[in-house]
Design a protein around this motif. Sequence first.
Motif, mmCIF file in Angstrom:
data_model
loop_
_atom_site.group_PDB
_atom_site.id
_atom_site.type_symbol
_atom_site.label_atom_id
_atom_site.label_comp_id
_atom_site.label_asym_id
_atom_site.label_seq_id
_atom_site.Cartn_x
_atom_site.Cartn_y
_atom_site.Cartn_z
ATOM 1 N N GLU A 43 34.621 36.254 35.480
ATOM 2 C CA GLU A 43 35.231 35.030 34.959
ATOM 3 C C GLU A 43 36.687 35.242 34.551
ATOM 4 O OE1 GLU A 43 32.827 32.530 32.418
ATOM 5 O OE2 GLU A 43 31.144 33.921 32.640
ATOM 6 N N SER A 44 37.212 36.428 34.830
ATOM 7 C CA SER A 44 38.603 36.711 34.454
ATOM 8 C C SER A 44 39.346 37.377 35.615
ATOM 9 C CB SER A 44 38.652 37.596 33.208
ATOM 10 O OG SER A 44 37.973 38.816 33.444
ATOM 11 N N ASP A 45 39.165 36.818 36.797
ATOM 12 C CA ASP A 45 39.880 37.293 37.992
ATOM 13 C C ASP A 45 39.651 38.773 38.258
ATOM 14 O OD1 ASP A 45 40.964 34.732 38.383
ATOM 15 O OD2 ASP A 45 42.628 35.187 37.004
ATOM 16 N N GLY A 46 38.429 39.231 38.038
ATOM 17 C CA GLY A 46 38.095 40.611 38.345
ATOM 18 C C GLY A 46 38.590 41.625 37.343
ATOM 19 N N ARG A 47 38.992 41.165 36.160
ATOM 20 C CA ARG A 47 39.527 42.070 35.133
ATOM 21 C C ARG A 47 38.463 42.337 34.060
ATOM 22 N NH1 ARG A 47 45.033 38.908 33.797
ATOM 23 N NH2 ARG A 47 43.612 37.137 34.120
ATOM 24 N N PRO A 48 37.826 43.495 34.077
ATOM 25 C CA PRO A 48 36.762 43.773 33.112
ATOM 26 C C PRO A 48 37.258 44.177 31.729
ATOM 27 C CG PRO A 48 37.044 45.650 34.558
ATOM 28 C CD PRO A 48 37.975 44.582 35.065
ATOM 29 N N TRP A 49 38.530 44.596 31.622
ATOM 30 C CA TRP A 49 39.063 45.086 30.358
ATOM 31 C C TRP A 49 39.810 43.992 29.605
ATOM 32 C CZ3 TRP A 49 38.410 50.043 28.402
ATOM 33 C CH2 TRP A 49 37.880 50.991 29.298
ATOM 34 N N MET A 50 39.583 43.914 28.295
ATOM 35 C CA MET A 50 40.364 43.035 27.425
ATOM 36 C C MET A 50 41.138 43.909 26.455
ATOM 37 S SD MET A 50 39.171 39.924 24.904
ATOM 38 C CE MET A 50 38.319 40.969 23.711
ATOM 39 N N SER A 51 42.426 43.648 26.324
ATOM 40 C CA SER A 51 43.252 44.407 25.388
ATOM 41 C C SER A 51 43.485 43.609 24.121
ATOM 42 C CB SER A 51 44.601 44.776 26.024
ATOM 43 O OG SER A 51 45.361 43.608 26.284
#
Length: 302
Positions: free
Chosen positions: A133-141
């Motif tokens: 749900e975030s354009d293939g970005r699994p990491w949140m900073s």
Amino acid sequence: MRPVRKVLLGVATAALLAGTAACGSDSGSSDAKGNGGDSEAGSGTSARSAFEALTAAARTTDEVTSADVVSVSRQGGTEAVLDGSLSWADGIEMTAVMTGDEFGSALGGSGEVEVVWVDGVMYMNLGPQFAAESDGRPWMSMDMVALMEEAGEDALGTVLSTSMDQGAQSPAEQMAMLLESDDVEWIGEEELDGATVNHYKGTLAIEDVYELQGTFDGLSEEERASLLDLLSEQGTELYELEVWLNEDDFPVKVSQSYDTAMGPAEQETTYSNFGTEVNAEVPPADEVIDFVELMQMLGAGF
């Protein structure tokens, strides 16, 4: 992504709780001077005062600058646990797994979040469902300073910036702070994980804690007064610090507690395997989405 907004805010709460507990300075712990109290430690350190024992502990943690850690933070009914490895040689670096009441397995994962902390920024791997749900970005900073500035708390942002840069969660600085307490005392010998340890305790005014860690550096008098007013409104006045030292003068357990508007805050950290290797690497930029950006996308205000 609106269905996950509540979960993400919970993750942020847990992460902030785990990552922004009161902390020390990088001023050189082995040179710390304080009253140290007159209580004598028990067998193994019977000839030493609390000041002498804690000075030795400050020296060992200034020379050996990494350890495995398990840190449990509680505030306002929220609990977060960090289990990993920590280095305080040059600022904070950490690799860990975080679990907490606020997120569990709600993001479709195992209920465990991989965490990397480098240069004052916490990176959390929230798993494949989040990535989908975030354009293939699994990491949140989460940049703690940016979060506070977004919330309009510029002075608090400066506090967090100083804290991150100068060694949040460094046991060396925790020893230095405890040495500055007017009432530091030896509580007694106790058993911890099958070993005999010596328990010490002291109290500091929160203003003195911030003074020691350099929080006020760079703040104008107006900003400093504003920060102290904010702390007063939150009921944060006294800071209790306890430490348990083993026979080699390493702090194998540290407890911190203070009051806030959300209720009592406490953090209990156990250290082991001193000198362990820590390899904290920032995730690739194309796999990371910033928390502030994400909340703006979701329309969540601060």
